[in-house]
Design a protein around this motif. Structure first.
Motif, PDB file in Angstrom:
ATOM      1  N   ASP A 313     -28.329 -17.543   1.721  1.00 19.76           N
ATOM      2  CA  ASP A 313     -29.261 -16.517   2.532  1.00 19.76           C
ATOM      3  C   ASP A 313     -28.481 -15.621   2.498  1.00 19.76           C
ATOM      4  OD1 ASP A 313     -27.096 -17.234   3.966  1.00 19.76           O
ATOM      5  OD2 ASP A 313     -28.313 -18.310   5.912  1.00 19.76           O
ATOM      6  N   ARG A 314     -27.517 -14.998   1.889  1.00 21.78           N
ATOM      7  CA  ARG A 314     -26.876 -13.772   1.946  1.00 21.78           C
ATOM      8  C   ARG A 314     -26.246 -13.128   0.765  1.00 21.78           C
ATOM      9  NH1 ARG A 314     -26.067 -15.943   7.145  1.00 21.78           N
ATOM     10  NH2 ARG A 314     -26.229 -14.672   8.882  1.00 21.78           N
ATOM     11  N   THR A 315     -26.337 -12.039   0.382  1.00 23.15           N
ATOM     12  CA  THR A 315     -25.272 -11.566  -0.627  1.00 23.15           C
ATOM     13  C   THR A 315     -23.945 -11.658  -0.192  1.00 23.15           C
ATOM     14  OG1 THR A 315     -25.418  -9.206  -0.099  1.00 23.15           O
ATOM     15  CG2 THR A 315     -27.224  -9.999  -1.163  1.00 23.15           C
ATOM     16  N   CYS A 316     -22.977 -11.517  -1.099  1.00 26.97           N
ATOM     17  CA  CYS A 316     -21.617 -11.589  -0.508  1.00 26.97           C
ATOM     18  C   CYS A 316     -20.847 -10.825  -1.345  1.00 26.97           C
ATOM     19  CB  CYS A 316     -21.133 -12.921  -0.461  1.00 26.97           C
ATOM     20  SG  CYS A 316     -20.632 -13.781  -1.604  1.00 26.97           S
ATOM     21  N   LYS A 322      -4.389  -6.872  -2.741  1.00 26.81           N
ATOM     22  CA  LYS A 322      -4.095  -5.835  -3.775  1.00 26.81           C
ATOM     23  C   LYS A 322      -5.678  -5.134  -3.896  1.00 26.81           C
ATOM     24  CE  LYS A 322       0.067  -7.184  -5.865  1.00 26.81           C
ATOM     25  NZ  LYS A 322       1.005  -7.524  -7.280  1.00 26.81           N
ATOM     26  N   ASP A 323      -6.447  -5.348  -3.143  1.00 26.08           N
ATOM     27  CA  ASP A 323      -7.826  -4.916  -3.222  1.00 26.08           C
ATOM     28  C   ASP A 323      -8.733  -5.473  -4.369  1.00 26.08           C
ATOM     29  OD1 ASP A 323      -7.413  -2.897  -1.107  1.00 26.08           O
ATOM     30  OD2 ASP A 323      -6.476  -1.469  -2.683  1.00 26.08           O
ATOM     31  N   ASN A 324      -8.320  -6.726  -4.756  1.00 22.05           N
ATOM     32  CA  ASN A 324      -9.143  -7.315  -5.550  1.00 22.05           C
ATOM     33  C   ASN A 324     -10.401  -8.015  -4.939  1.00 22.05           C
ATOM     34  OD1 ASN A 324      -7.288  -7.382  -7.880  1.00 22.05           O
ATOM     35  ND2 ASN A 324      -5.932  -8.709  -6.810  1.00 22.05           N
ATOM     36  N   PHE A 325     -11.533  -8.066  -5.704  1.00 22.09           N
ATOM     37  CA  PHE A 325     -12.860  -8.498  -5.102  1.00 22.09           C
ATOM     38  C   PHE A 325     -13.784  -8.672  -6.105  1.00 22.09           C
ATOM     39  CE2 PHE A 325     -13.694  -4.252  -5.832  1.00 22.09           C
ATOM     40  CZ  PHE A 325     -15.070  -3.985  -5.918  1.00 22.09           C
ATOM     41  N   ASP A 326     -14.700  -9.697  -5.837  1.00 19.57           N
ATOM     42  CA  ASP A 326     -15.924 -10.042  -6.684  1.00 19.57           C
ATOM     43  C   ASP A 326     -17.075  -9.869  -5.636  1.00 19.57           C
ATOM     44  OD1 ASP A 326     -14.037 -10.678  -8.950  1.00 19.57           O
ATOM     45  OD2 ASP A 326     -14.204 -12.706  -8.343  1.00 19.57           O
ATOM     46  N   TYR A 327     -18.256  -9.718  -6.354  1.00 15.99           N
ATOM     47  CA  TYR A 327     -19.456  -9.750  -5.470  1.00 15.99           C
ATOM     48  C   TYR A 327     -20.598 -10.578  -6.249  1.00 15.99           C
ATOM     49  CZ  TYR A 327     -21.051  -6.375  -8.795  1.00 15.99           C
ATOM     50  OH  TYR A 327     -21.749  -5.740  -9.786  1.00 15.99           O
ATOM     51  N   LEU A 328     -21.465 -10.985  -5.231  1.00 16.20           N
ATOM     52  CA  LEU A 328     -22.556 -11.748  -5.822  1.00 16.20           C
ATOM     53  C   LEU A 328     -23.764 -11.587  -5.141  1.00 16.20           C
ATOM     54  CD1 LEU A 328     -23.291 -14.633  -4.634  1.00 16.20           C
ATOM     55  CD2 LEU A 328     -21.101 -15.204  -5.490  1.00 16.20           C
ATOM     56  N   VAL A 329     -25.112 -11.640  -5.679  1.00  9.12           N
ATOM     57  CA  VAL A 329     -26.360 -11.869  -5.147  1.00  9.12           C
ATOM     58  C   VAL A 329     -27.183 -13.019  -5.803  1.00  9.12           C
ATOM     59  CG1 VAL A 329     -26.471  -9.240  -4.814  1.00  9.12           C
ATOM     60  CG2 VAL A 329     -27.414 -10.423  -6.749  1.00  9.12           C
ATOM     61  N   GLN A 330     -27.764 -13.616  -5.236  1.00  8.56           N
ATOM     62  CA  GLN A 330     -28.465 -14.784  -5.379  1.00  8.56           C
ATOM     63  C   GLN A 330     -30.187 -14.293  -5.389  1.00  8.56           C
ATOM     64  OE1 GLN A 330     -28.149 -18.918  -4.026  1.00  8.56           O
ATOM     65  NE2 GLN A 330     -29.027 -19.628  -6.204  1.00  8.56           N
ATOM     66  N   ARG A 331     -30.674 -13.986  -6.438  1.00  5.77           N
ATOM     67  CA  ARG A 331     -31.978 -13.742  -6.549  1.00  5.77           C
ATOM     68  C   ARG A 331     -33.199 -14.588  -5.926  1.00  5.77           C
ATOM     69  NH1 ARG A 331     -34.124 -10.123  -9.741  1.00  5.77           N
ATOM     70  NH2 ARG A 331     -35.464 -11.634 -10.687  1.00  5.77           N
ATOM     71  N   LEU A 339     -23.261 -12.323 -10.630  1.00  5.17           N
ATOM     72  CA  LEU A 339     -21.866 -12.295 -10.359  1.00  5.17           C
ATOM     73  C   LEU A 339     -20.958 -11.200 -11.098  1.00  5.17           C
ATOM     74  CD1 LEU A 339     -19.395 -13.643  -8.619  1.00  5.17           C
ATOM     75  CD2 LEU A 339     -19.079 -15.096 -10.776  1.00  5.17           C
ATOM     76  N   GLY A 340     -20.499 -10.227 -10.396  1.00  6.39           N
ATOM     77  CA  GLY A 340     -19.708  -9.164 -10.622  1.00  6.39           C
ATOM     78  C   GLY A 340     -18.153  -8.953 -10.211  1.00  6.39           C
ATOM     79  N   GLY A 341     -17.269  -8.794 -11.080  1.00  2.00           N
ATOM     80  CA  GLY A 341     -15.984  -8.677 -10.773  1.00  2.00           C
ATOM     81  C   GLY A 341     -15.181  -9.116 -11.964  1.00  2.00           C
ATOM     82  N   GLY A 342     -13.998  -9.821 -11.427  1.00  2.00           N
ATOM     83  CA  GLY A 342     -13.056 -10.399 -12.325  1.00  2.00           C
ATOM     84  C   GLY A 342     -11.922  -9.528 -12.967  1.00  2.00           C
ATOM     85  N   LYS A 343     -11.673  -8.358 -12.402  1.00  3.62           N
ATOM     86  CA  LYS A 343     -10.729  -7.363 -12.885  1.00  3.62           C
ATOM     87  C   LYS A 343      -9.283  -7.953 -12.730  1.00  3.62           C
ATOM     88  CE  LYS A 343     -13.466  -2.961 -13.023  1.00  3.62           C
ATOM     89  NZ  LYS A 343     -14.846  -3.425 -12.408  1.00  3.62           N
ATOM     90  N   ALA A 344      -9.227  -8.637 -11.727  1.00  7.10           N
ATOM     91  CA  ALA A 344      -7.748  -9.126 -11.190  1.00  7.10           C
ATOM     92  C   ALA A 344      -7.376 -10.009 -12.532  1.00  7.10           C
ATOM     93  CB  ALA A 344      -7.727  -9.879 -10.021  1.00  7.10           C
ATOM     94  N   SER A 345      -8.165 -10.359 -13.381  1.00  2.00           N
ATOM     95  CA  SER A 345      -7.967 -11.338 -14.303  1.00  2.00           C
ATOM     96  C   SER A 345      -7.313 -10.837 -15.724  1.00  2.00           C
ATOM     97  CB  SER A 345      -9.128 -12.257 -14.768  1.00  2.00           C
ATOM     98  OG  SER A 345     -10.196 -11.767 -15.464  1.00  2.00           O
ATOM     99  N   VAL A 346      -7.480  -9.443 -15.639  1.00  7.10           N
ATOM    100  CA  VAL A 346      -6.949  -8.655 -16.909  1.00  7.10           C
ATOM    101  C   VAL A 346      -5.553  -8.568 -16.629  1.00  7.10           C
ATOM    102  CG1 VAL A 346      -9.285  -7.677 -17.608  1.00  7.10           C
ATOM    103  CG2 VAL A 346      -8.006  -6.366 -16.107  1.00  7.10           C
ATOM    104  N   PRO A 347      -4.817  -8.585 -17.812  1.00  6.75           N
ATOM    105  CA  PRO A 347      -3.314  -8.253 -17.735  1.00  6.75           C
ATOM    106  C   PRO A 347      -2.951  -6.832 -17.021  1.00  6.75           C
ATOM    107  CG  PRO A 347      -3.856  -9.372 -19.523  1.00  6.75           C
ATOM    108  CD  PRO A 347      -5.085  -9.086 -19.168  1.00  6.75           C
TER     109      PRO A 347
END
Length: 487
Positions: A313-316, A322-331, A339-347
């Motif tokens: 019932d909310r976006t998040c 270390k300022d890692n984050f993801d975000y998502l919306v359910q339409r 779902l966007g993000g994932g930068k923490a997974s790159v070496p």
């Protein structure tokens, strides 16, 4: 975003064969595809806008509907309309209401930090107003968003901004609902590792449809000339040798520009750089001040426990050390999760920072394999009951009672987009200092949906002859020489 290098190469022009985002896949019937209002380029116009994303479209809209509108506006786009960051983002209009306050305060001072946050809430209200007044069908949903910390390091940082803003008399009461009890935060957000969460106003939308409507309106009612597949390769000042006029660069009263493209040149009184990550290609002084960064988003078909009555019932947004984050919306319209993000997974962050490749190909750096794999598993990793067959809100349901995913359920597709980052985490908006008649709206730091509409309205006011105070924008957004040197 932290810049690992001091300098980066010129971003060049957008690549010619980008991938299609979820939004672009679902708008293949758009009348803007291949749009060229006139067969040839006009030899001269009043205003040229370079870029057709939300920055360019909203600037054109407010210019053409304003009280002192220009006689002619030409929009030039290197690829298809809205084929850059706006057409590839997460569809999330989520203002910072307290986040980052103490960093802004340390850099700009208390009053300016308050203005930066107030601007983002004003942008949300302005976007809501614009969509209602123009009756724009863009799946706009206005509600609330969770900002959840999933470890103590992130929680401490968020609390510092929250508490400092509250002490400074910022607009917290009635706007932010802070939950510091971990068990309650877990229950509210359905995130198994939630330490704390905050809820506040936000929105989601179909970004391409918003731009489509604005551009069609400008084309049909206000005379905008849109030229796609027309990259700008150079912008130069036109000198004057008129009687009584010194032979030197144009002054404020006589500013004229030559815009060069593979299809010919255009002379313009004013030029607007709505070029975001690619700004330094045409304005070299922004090299190192606006740096490209590749991002990835995924479309995910929810499991039964996150469908129907079990939908979020909310976006998040959720963050950790270390300022890692993801975000998502359910339409709300179809239940698809973006779902966007994932930068923490790159070496190494340099794999995405400085990158302008949005081809979507793994073999040429157009997409990061580590991020794709991360996005495939993020929902089950962080959210309780993702694989449960029934409603996650049924407390009798055992999370270990998992169902096999049905064909077509789960990860659907992911894509890339190129964002423009600044070192102080705020955009450049205003007249380019030392270049009369040249204006910029760029460097949105992956946070453009929460800023652009209001920035565009303010910039249109400035272009139309208003003063900076008339724009209502934070003074720190201005592209001054001092700000450029401070990096």
């Amino acid at each position: 975003m932290y810049f690992e290098a001091e300098t980066y190469p010129s971003p060049g022009l957008p690549i010619k064969d980008p991938c299609l985002s979820f939004w672009l896949q679902n708008t293949r019937s758009s009348p803007l595809l291949g749009c060229r209002t006139t067969e040839s380029l006009p030899p001269s116009v009043d205003v040229v806008i370079i870029g057709s994303g939300l920055s360019g479209a909203a600037t054109a809209y407010y210019l053409l509907t304003g009280s002192n509108s220009p006689k002619s506006v030409l929009m030039l786009e290197a690829r298809e309309a809205c084929d850059g960051a706006t057409g590839r983002n997460g569809g999330h209009c989520r203002p910072y209401v307290f986040q980052g306050y103490y960093e802004y305060k340390e850099r700009f001072g208390k009053e300016e930090a308050l203005k930066i946050l107030a601007h983002e809430m004003a942008n949300l209200h302005l976007m809501n107003q614009l969509i209602k007044e123009e009756q724009i069908d863009c799946d706009f949903w206005l509600g609330e968003s969770f900002d959840t910390c999933i470890d103590q390091a992130a929680a401490d940082k968020k609390l510092k901004s929250y508490q400092e803003l509250k002490e400074d008399g910022g607009p917290i009461e009635g706007v932010v609902k802070l939950t510091t009890d971990s068990n309650e935060a877990k229950q509210l957000t359905r995130m198994r590792n939630a330490v704390l969460t905050a809820s506040f106003p936000a929105a989601s939308l179909f970004p391409y449809k918003l731009v489509l409507h604005l551009l069609q309106l400008c084309l049909s009612k206000y005379g905008l000339n849109l030229q796609t597949h027309t990259p700008v390769t150079n912008v130069s000042a036109l000198t004057h040798t008129d009687p009584g006029q010194p032979s030197e660069a144009a002054t404020e009263a006589t500013a004229r520009w030559i815009i060069t493209t593979p299809r010919g040149q255009i002379r313009a009184n004013k030029v607007v750089f709505a070029t975001n990550a690619y700004t330094a290609t045409l304005l070299p002084e922004f090299l190192g001040n606006i740096v490209p960064g590749q991002g990835q988003c995924a479309a995910i078909v929810p499991t039964p426990s996150y469908s129907g009555k079990g939908m979020m019932d909310r976006t998040c947004c959720y963050s950790w050390e270390k300022d890692n984050f993801d975000y998502l919306v359910q339409r709300p319209k179809d239940g698809i999760i973006i779902l966007g993000g994932g930068k923490a997974s790159v070496p190494h962050l340099d794999a995405v920072l400085g990158c302008t490749n949005d081809s979507g190909h793994l073999d040429d750096g157009g997409k990061q394999a580590e991020i794709t794999e991360y996005l495939k598993g993020a929902m089950s990793k962080y959210f309780v009951g993702w694989h449960v067959s029934g409603s996650v809100r049924d407390e009798k349901k055992n999370e270990d009672e998992r169902s096999q995913p049905r064909s077509g359920e789960g990860f659907l597709y992911d894509w890339t987009g190129i964002m423009g980052y600044t070192r102080d985490n705020i955009p450049f908006v205003g007249n380019v200092e030392g270049k009369p008649g040249a204006y910029i709206i760029a460097g949105h730091c992956g946070h453009g949906m929460a800023r652009i509409v209001s920035c565009a309205k303010g910039l249109a006011t400035l272009i139309s002859g208003g003063s900076w105070s008339d724009t209502g924008l934070p003074e720190s957004f201005q592209p001054t020489r001092d700000r450029m040197k401070s990096r």
